[in-house]
Motif scaffolding. Structure first.
Motif, mmCIF file in Angstrom:
data_model
loop_
_atom_site.group_PDB
_atom_site.id
_atom_site.type_symbol
_atom_site.label_atom_id
_atom_site.label_comp_id
_atom_site.label_asym_id
_atom_site.label_seq_id
_atom_site.Cartn_x
_atom_site.Cartn_y
_atom_site.Cartn_z
ATOM 1 N N GLN A 41 0.830 -1.205 0.000
ATOM 2 C CA GLN A 41 0.000 0.000 0.000
ATOM 3 C C GLN A 41 0.864 1.254 0.000
ATOM 4 O O GLN A 41 0.572 2.216 -0.726
ATOM 5 N N ARG A 42 1.914 1.245 0.801
ATOM 6 C CA ARG A 42 2.813 2.400 0.845
ATOM 7 C C ARG A 42 3.548 2.563 -0.484
ATOM 8 O O ARG A 42 3.698 3.677 -0.982
ATOM 9 N N ASP A 43 3.976 1.443 -1.066
ATOM 10 C CA ASP A 43 4.657 1.502 -2.358
ATOM 11 C C ASP A 43 3.727 2.020 -3.454
ATOM 12 O O ASP A 43 4.121 2.855 -4.267
ATOM 13 N N ARG A 44 2.499 1.523 -3.466
ATOM 14 C CA ARG A 44 1.539 1.978 -4.466
ATOM 15 C C ARG A 44 1.241 3.468 -4.321
ATOM 16 O O ARG A 44 1.166 4.184 -5.315
ATOM 17 N N ALA A 45 1.080 3.920 -3.105
ATOM 18 C CA ALA A 45 0.738 5.328 -2.868
ATOM 19 C C ALA A 45 1.795 6.259 -3.464
ATOM 20 O O ALA A 45 1.465 7.334 -3.965
ATOM 21 N N LYS A 46 3.056 5.837 -3.414
ATOM 22 C CA LYS A 46 4.138 6.659 -3.979
ATOM 23 C C LYS A 46 4.107 6.679 -5.499
ATOM 24 O O LYS A 46 4.557 7.632 -6.119
ATOM 25 N N GLU A 47 3.599 5.615 -6.099
ATOM 26 C CA GLU A 47 3.649 5.449 -7.556
ATOM 27 C C GLU A 47 2.399 5.944 -8.288
ATOM 28 O O GLU A 47 2.479 6.286 -9.463
ATOM 29 N N TYR A 48 1.255 5.936 -7.616
ATOM 30 C CA TYR A 48 0.038 6.363 -8.301
ATOM 31 C C TYR A 48 0.169 7.804 -8.763
ATOM 32 O O TYR A 48 0.752 8.639 -8.075
ATOM 33 N N PRO A 49 -0.400 8.117 -9.929
ATOM 34 C CA PRO A 49 -0.450 9.527 -10.324
ATOM 35 C C PRO A 49 -1.255 10.314 -9.290
ATOM 36 O O PRO A 49 -2.097 9.756 -8.585
ATOM 37 N N SER A 50 -1.018 11.612 -9.226
ATOM 38 C CA SER A 50 -1.770 12.451 -8.286
ATOM 39 C C SER A 50 -3.262 12.349 -8.612
ATOM 40 O O SER A 50 -3.648 11.986 -9.737
ATOM 41 N N ILE A 51 -4.093 12.677 -7.646
ATOM 42 C CA ILE A 51 -5.544 12.657 -7.870
ATOM 43 C C ILE A 51 -5.907 13.591 -9.024
ATOM 44 O O ILE A 51 -6.732 13.250 -9.874
ATOM 45 N N GLN A 52 -5.262 14.740 -9.064
ATOM 46 C CA GLN A 52 -5.525 15.696 -10.151
ATOM 47 C C GLN A 52 -5.219 15.058 -11.511
ATOM 48 O O GLN A 52 -6.020 15.158 -12.445
ATOM 49 N N ASP A 53 -4.072 14.386 -11.598
ATOM 50 C CA ASP A 53 -3.718 13.726 -12.858
ATOM 51 C C ASP A 53 -4.673 12.580 -13.178
ATOM 52 O O ASP A 53 -5.030 12.368 -14.347
ATOM 53 N N LEU A 62 -7.855 12.354 -12.315
ATOM 54 C CA LEU A 62 -9.119 12.931 -12.787
ATOM 55 C C LEU A 62 -8.989 13.432 -14.226
ATOM 56 O O LEU A 62 -9.909 13.264 -15.041
ATOM 57 N N ASP A 63 -7.847 14.018 -14.542
ATOM 58 C CA ASP A 63 -7.604 14.483 -15.906
ATOM 59 C C ASP A 63 -7.589 13.299 -16.875
ATOM 60 O O ASP A 63 -8.179 13.363 -17.959
ATOM 61 N N MET A 64 -6.927 12.216 -16.473
ATOM 62 C CA MET A 64 -6.907 11.011 -17.315
ATOM 63 C C MET A 64 -8.316 10.489 -17.543
ATOM 64 O O MET A 64 -8.676 10.119 -18.672
ATOM 65 N N GLN A 65 -9.121 10.444 -16.476
ATOM 66 C CA GLN A 65 -10.487 9.944 -16.601
ATOM 67 C C GLN A 65 -11.313 10.829 -17.532
ATOM 68 O O GLN A 65 -12.092 10.330 -18.344
ATOM 69 N N TYR A 66 -11.133 12.134 -17.421
ATOM 70 C CA TYR A 66 -11.854 13.064 -18.296
ATOM 71 C C TYR A 66 -11.499 12.788 -19.757
ATOM 72 O O TYR A 66 -12.379 12.614 -20.600
ATOM 73 N N TRP A 67 -10.190 12.735 -20.043
ATOM 74 C CA TRP A 67 -9.775 12.541 -21.420
ATOM 75 C C TRP A 67 -10.087 11.134 -21.919
ATOM 76 O O TRP A 67 -10.370 10.947 -23.122
ATOM 77 N N ASP A 68 -10.089 10.148 -21.046
ATOM 78 C CA ASP A 68 -10.516 8.803 -21.443
ATOM 79 C C ASP A 68 -11.964 8.835 -21.909
ATOM 80 O O ASP A 68 -12.316 8.208 -22.914
ATOM 81 N N LYS A 69 -12.795 9.551 -21.190
ATOM 82 C CA LYS A 69 -14.223 9.641 -21.552
ATOM 83 C C LYS A 69 -14.383 10.380 -22.888
ATOM 84 O O LYS A 69 -15.164 9.950 -23.739
ATOM 85 N N ILE A 70 -13.644 11.449 -23.070
ATOM 86 C CA ILE A 70 -13.725 12.233 -24.307
ATOM 87 C C ILE A 70 -13.202 11.428 -25.501
ATOM 88 O O ILE A 70 -13.811 11.416 -26.568
ATOM 89 N N ASN A 71 -12.064 10.750 -25.291
ATOM 90 C CA ASN A 71 -11.380 10.077 -26.405
ATOM 91 C C ASN A 71 -11.712 8.595 -26.543
ATOM 92 O O ASN A 71 -11.219 7.938 -27.463
ATOM 93 N N GLY A 72 -12.484 8.063 -25.609
ATOM 94 C CA GLY A 72 -12.803 6.634 -25.663
ATOM 95 C C GLY A 72 -11.582 5.761 -25.396
ATOM 96 O O GLY A 72 -11.477 4.656 -25.921
ATOM 97 N N THR A 73 -10.670 6.256 -24.559
ATOM 98 C CA THR A 73 -9.458 5.496 -24.230
ATOM 99 C C THR A 73 -9.551 4.968 -22.800
ATOM 100 O O THR A 73 -10.548 5.198 -22.105
ATOM 101 N N ASN A 74 -8.525 4.263 -22.386
ATOM 102 C CA ASN A 74 -8.502 3.739 -21.014
ATOM 103 C C ASN A 74 -7.126 3.932 -20.374
ATOM 104 O O ASN A 74 -6.606 3.061 -19.683
ATOM 105 N N LYS A 75 -6.542 5.099 -20.590
ATOM 106 C CA LYS A 75 -5.207 5.390 -20.052
ATOM 107 C C LYS A 75 -5.185 5.391 -18.524
ATOM 108 O O LYS A 75 -4.220 4.948 -17.914
ATOM 109 N N TRP A 76 -6.236 5.873 -17.891
ATOM 110 C CA TRP A 76 -6.301 5.868 -16.431
ATOM 111 C C TRP A 76 -6.242 4.440 -15.906
ATOM 112 O O TRP A 76 -5.449 4.123 -15.022
ATOM 113 N N GLN A 77 -7.076 3.577 -16.475
ATOM 114 C CA GLN A 77 -7.103 2.180 -16.042
ATOM 115 C C GLN A 77 -5.744 1.522 -16.262
ATOM 116 O O GLN A 77 -5.258 0.779 -15.397
#
Length: 100
Positions: free
Chosen positions: A59-71, A73-88
């Motif tokens: 959990q500690r290792d993952r927390a350091k590696e995950y993109p920021s929440i802001q990033d 959310l941005d990925m999720q927005y653009w995934d929805k717009i572009n039909g991609t799954n970069k966030w996932q």
């Protein structure tokens, strides 16, 4: 986690209302009527906390590696717009790198 921090956490996990001063396991002054806790009980709690801490390393290792929440959310927005799954893909990469 240093020894004194572990000692203080262990005592507070056993008795959240404990009042005491301590510099090590052999030098604990119980205050204001706090019932003393046996050293073996404190040591057992310390081992329990160490085991819990070590088992959650992923959990500690993952927390350091995950993109920021802001990033994220941005990925999720653009995934929805572009039909991609970069966030996932980004989240799965971290989960695969640090499995449970």
């Amino acid at each position: 986690m240093n020894d004194l921090t572990l000692l203080l956490l262990s005592i507070k996990k056993i008795n959240p209302n404990a009042e005491f001063e301590a510099s090590n396991i052999n030098n604990i002054i119980w205050k204001n009527g706090t019932t003393p806790i046996a050293s073996n009980e404190i040591l057992a709690k310390q081992q329990e906390l160490i085991t819990e801490y070590n088992s959650n390393k992923y959990q500690r290792d993952r927390a350091k590696e995950y993109p920021s929440i802001q990033d994220q959310l941005d990925m999720q927005y653009w995934d929805k717009i572009n039909g991609t799954n970069k966030w996932q893909q980004a989240i799965n990469a971290v989960k695969q790198k640090y499995p449970k």
